[in-house]
Design a protein around this motif. Structure first.
Motif, short mmCIF file in Angstrom:
data_model
loop_
_atom_site.label_atom_id
_atom_site.label_comp_id
_atom_site.label_asym_id
_atom_site.label_seq_id
_atom_site.Cartn_x
_atom_site.Cartn_y
_atom_site.Cartn_z
N SER A 22 0.79 -1.22 -0.03
CA SER A 22 0.04 0.04 -0.26
C SER A 22 0.93 1.32 0.02
CB SER A 22 -0.69 0.01 1.26
OG SER A 22 -1.89 -1.14 1.05
N LEU A 23 2.12 1.38 0.50
CA LEU A 23 3.05 2.35 0.34
C LEU A 23 3.83 2.29 -0.73
CD1 LEU A 23 4.40 1.97 3.88
CD2 LEU A 23 2.86 3.80 3.22
N ASN A 24 3.71 1.50 -1.58
CA ASN A 24 4.28 1.51 -3.13
C ASN A 24 3.79 2.62 -4.03
OD1 ASN A 24 5.74 0.94 -5.47
ND2 ASN A 24 5.37 -1.22 -5.41
N PRO A 25 4.81 3.54 -4.45
CA PRO A 25 4.30 4.66 -5.22
C PRO A 25 3.99 4.39 -6.65
CG PRO A 25 6.87 4.77 -5.01
CD PRO A 25 6.07 3.63 -4.13
N PHE B 253 0.71 5.53 -6.68
CA PHE B 253 -0.07 4.78 -5.40
C PHE B 253 -1.11 4.35 -5.64
CE2 PHE B 253 3.02 8.10 -4.15
CZ PHE B 253 3.52 7.61 -3.14
N PHE C 58 -2.60 2.14 -2.72
CA PHE C 58 -2.66 2.86 -1.57
C PHE C 58 -4.20 2.60 -0.83
CE2 PHE C 58 -3.89 6.46 1.41
CZ PHE C 58 -2.66 6.48 2.03
N ILE D 211 -1.42 11.38 0.99
CA ILE D 211 -2.07 10.70 -0.28
C ILE D 211 -2.46 11.92 -1.20
CG2 ILE D 211 -4.09 10.04 0.48
CD1 ILE D 211 -1.76 8.00 -1.99
N ARG E 291 -0.33 12.41 -4.89
CA ARG E 291 -1.27 12.12 -5.85
C ARG E 291 -1.44 13.44 -6.88
NH1 ARG E 291 -5.65 7.73 -4.03
NH2 ARG E 291 -4.46 5.95 -4.39
#
Length: 179
Positions: free
Chosen positions: A73-76, A80, A83, A115, A119
């Motif tokens: 979930s933290l992977n950009p 994201f 997320f 977030i 984003r």
């Protein structure tokens, strides 16, 4: 091989004859009809494999789906797209020494701001390749201070795979030396 032999000669280290009979332990009476070469190549190798498999089973106990989903979930990647705040909070529950209830609430607020910012507000966050790139950019943009709890969680997420390997290796080392 010559370098090894000269090193052993220099430090008076005995080099066993690989074709000589191997006697386990200190007793010369207990012969297993195997030579040193067989012992090194088969018996020790097999023991090592057994302990590695044991350690991997123990590591897998610690690596739960919640941890992996929280890390993902933290992977950009793809702005994201994975997320999920609830998954991140589940990940944080594994780090209760770092996040007490008040910090957990603060982290929840920081995640909301984080977030929205990454984003849309800052185009530098669009093409990141992984969590380590995210951590570097947070430091470079000084957001690691503003979003200190998010940054702490990202650091812990980066450390987790290494910690699991170290724990597994420590377990393996301990088990090998107990025999």
């Amino acid at each position: 091989m010559d370098d090894v032999s000269s090193f052993c000669d220099k430090y008076e280290i005995m080099i066993p004859n690989m074709d000589a009979s191997y006697f386990p332990g200190r007793s010369k009476r207990r012969s297993l009809d195997i030579n040193y070469s067989h012992n090194l190549r088969v018996d020790i190798f097999m023991l090592l494999l057994i302990y590695i498999f044991k350690s991997l089973r123990i590591i897998s106990i610690f690596v739960s789906t919640d941890l992996l989903l929280g890390m993902a979930s933290l992977n950009p990647v793809n702005s994201f797209e994975n997320f999920a705040k609830n998954r991140i909070i589940r990940l944080v529950e594994c780090y209760m020494n770092e996040f007490d209830s008040s910090k957990l609430w603060d982290l929840s607020c920081q995640l909301n701001s984080f977030i929205v910012y990454v984003r849309g507000s800052d185009k530098r966050f669009i093409n990141l390749k992984g969590i380590s790139d995210l951590a570097k950019l947070l430091v470079k943009s000084d957001l690691h201070q503003t979003l200190s709890l998010v940054y702490l969680l990202i650091k812990l997420t980066l450390i987790l795979p290494v910690a699991l390997c170290v724990c597994g290796t420590g377990f393996l080392f301990h088990e090998v030396h107990q025999k």
